[in-house]
Design an enzyme around this catalytic site. Sequence first.
Site, PDB file in Angstrom:
ATOM      1  N   ASP A  81      55.262 -35.091 -40.652  1.00 20.59           N
ATOM      2  CA  ASP A  81      54.329 -34.407 -39.762  1.00 20.59           C
ATOM      3  C   ASP A  81      53.118 -33.874 -40.520  1.00 20.59           C
ATOM      4  O   ASP A  81      53.102 -33.823 -41.740  1.00 20.59           O
ATOM      5  CB  ASP A  81      55.026 -33.218 -39.087  1.00 20.59           C
ATOM      6  CG  ASP A  81      55.919 -33.669 -37.949  1.00 20.59           C
ATOM      7  OD1 ASP A  81      55.742 -34.804 -37.465  1.00 20.59           O
ATOM      8  OD2 ASP A  81      56.802 -32.880 -37.555  1.00 20.59           O
ATOM      9  N   LYS A 131      48.963 -35.053 -36.039  1.00 19.85           N
ATOM     10  CA  LYS A 131      47.572 -35.085 -35.605  1.00 19.85           C
ATOM     11  C   LYS A 131      46.677 -35.176 -36.829  1.00 19.85           C
ATOM     12  O   LYS A 131      46.898 -34.497 -37.812  1.00 19.85           O
ATOM     13  CB  LYS A 131      47.249 -33.767 -34.897  1.00 19.85           C
ATOM     14  CG  LYS A 131      46.854 -33.936 -33.452  1.00 19.85           C
ATOM     15  CD  LYS A 131      46.506 -32.589 -32.859  1.00 19.85           C
ATOM     16  CE  LYS A 131      47.619 -32.112 -31.943  1.00 19.85           C
ATOM     17  NZ  LYS A 131      47.378 -30.859 -31.309  1.00 19.85           N
ATOM     18  N   MET A 139      52.229 -20.733 -33.804  1.00 24.53           N
ATOM     19  CA  MET A 139      51.263 -21.412 -32.924  1.00 24.53           C
ATOM     20  C   MET A 139      50.514 -20.421 -32.043  1.00 24.53           C
ATOM     21  O   MET A 139      50.274 -20.691 -30.872  1.00 24.53           O
ATOM     22  CB  MET A 139      51.977 -22.477 -32.072  1.00 24.53           C
ATOM     23  CG  MET A 139      52.591 -23.587 -32.900  1.00 24.53           C
ATOM     24  SD  MET A 139      53.616 -24.722 -31.970  1.00 24.53           S
ATOM     25  CE  MET A 139      55.204 -23.900 -31.988  1.00 24.53           C
TER      26      MET A 139
HETATM   27  N1  SAH Z   1      59.249 -25.951 -37.897  1.00 23.27           N
HETATM   28  C1  SAH Z   1      58.157 -25.135 -38.408  1.00 23.27           C
HETATM   29  C2  SAH Z   1      57.257 -24.650 -37.294  1.00 23.27           C
HETATM   30  C3  SAH Z   1      56.556 -25.750 -36.569  1.00 23.27           C
HETATM   31  S1  SAH Z   1      55.495 -25.159 -35.333  1.00 23.27           S
HETATM   32  C4  SAH Z   1      58.736 -23.981 -39.228  1.00 23.27           C
HETATM   33  O1  SAH Z   1      59.939 -23.752 -39.194  1.00 23.27           O
HETATM   34  O2  SAH Z   1      57.966 -23.320 -39.933  1.00 23.27           O
HETATM   35  C5  SAH Z   1      53.956 -25.119 -36.171  1.00 23.27           C
HETATM   36  C6  SAH Z   1      53.535 -23.695 -36.439  1.00 23.27           C
HETATM   37  O3  SAH Z   1      54.269 -23.169 -37.526  1.00 23.27           O
HETATM   38  C7  SAH Z   1      52.086 -23.526 -36.839  1.00 23.27           C
HETATM   39  O4  SAH Z   1      51.233 -23.516 -35.721  1.00 23.27           O
HETATM   40  C8  SAH Z   1      52.134 -22.184 -37.520  1.00 23.27           C
HETATM   41  O5  SAH Z   1      52.212 -21.139 -36.580  1.00 23.27           O
HETATM   42  C9  SAH Z   1      53.473 -22.252 -38.225  1.00 23.27           C
HETATM   43  N2  SAH Z   1      53.336 -22.746 -39.601  1.00 23.27           N
HETATM   44  C10 SAH Z   1      53.972 -23.782 -40.149  1.00 23.27           C
HETATM   45  N3  SAH Z   1      53.648 -23.906 -41.449  1.00 23.27           N
HETATM   46  C11 SAH Z   1      52.780 -22.920 -41.723  1.00 23.27           C
HETATM   47  C12 SAH Z   1      52.087 -22.500 -42.895  1.00 23.27           C
HETATM   48  N4  SAH Z   1      52.210 -23.146 -44.054  1.00 23.27           N
HETATM   49  N5  SAH Z   1      51.279 -21.426 -42.798  1.00 23.27           N
HETATM   50  C13 SAH Z   1      51.154 -20.745 -41.656  1.00 23.27           C
HETATM   51  N6  SAH Z   1      51.771 -21.102 -40.518  1.00 23.27           N
HETATM   52  C14 SAH Z   1      52.580 -22.164 -40.552  1.00 23.27           C
END
Ligand code: SAH
Length: 283
Positions: free
Chosen positions: A50, A71, A186
Amino acid sequence: MSDSLALPDKNWPVLEKGWVWLCGAGPGDPGLLTLHALNALRQADVVIYDALVQEAILDWAPQAELIYAGKRGGKPSAKQRDISLRLVDLARAGKRVLRLKGGDPFVFGRGGEEAQTLVQHGVPIRIIPGISAGIGGLAYAGIPVTHRDVNQSVTFVTGHDQSGNVTSSLDWVAISKGSQVIVIYMGMKHIARIAASLMEAGRPASEPVAFVTTATTEDQQVLETTLGSCVDDVAASGLEPPAIICVGRSVMMRQVLDWQGMAEGHAPRDLDPLGRGRPAETA
Ligand code: SAH
């Protein structure tokens, strides 16, 4: 590279042909991968990854075909159903398939949906958890997601639903009342609505809020603000997603726990930001 990162002695699971392993890649810093993730990367024929997976992590799978499923460059993201069915097809073609997702695959990552589709199609799976951004990303900003002086619970919420709107099923009043600390994934796009909902539900405008963008990477940025000011402050900062947003007094702990800032030579701003007047460990 693989020699310098020998896995410790253990009977590591073998990624067999026709299997799909759904694996978390952590929030960014490749060092936050699990050993199971590394073991998987080394065996995969195909890695479907992803947008939030750092490219450096893919270097650990030089033998694998890499398929991007996120994306990029304004192009719409691959449809969820298409991704799931692609995984099914690859497994049926006898590939060793690694589905690599940012953070933890089962935290707001649709990993549950993909896993369900695979099982429904008779494809054997393994789940490899990862460090979620809402925990590890905040830790890299010096924000402990729980702290005895602040919170006995934490609520993880998503800022938008499948249609991209503010999640209509969320009961902001219940969340406001029930959870001292709220961690929002998000949430950037709808922060104005979210902040307004929390204040309408009784959270004070002065409540601390932190935005941590591209957490755990070299580009990590942290904005400390309040519920009342966050909309203007975020707009003025020019910060871009991905961001993890933390609402609650745990944000204040950054004043003493900003370990990255301290490593760069900055003194802690306040050794006792919650004003307990005693060393933390004597309680
Ligand atoms: N499965 C992921 C979340 C996916 S949803 C997890 O467990 O972290 C995607 C959202 O995760 C983004 O919009 C943001 O809110 C958050 N996110 C994921 N990686 C991030 C990062 N390195 N820094 C800040 N926010 C992050």
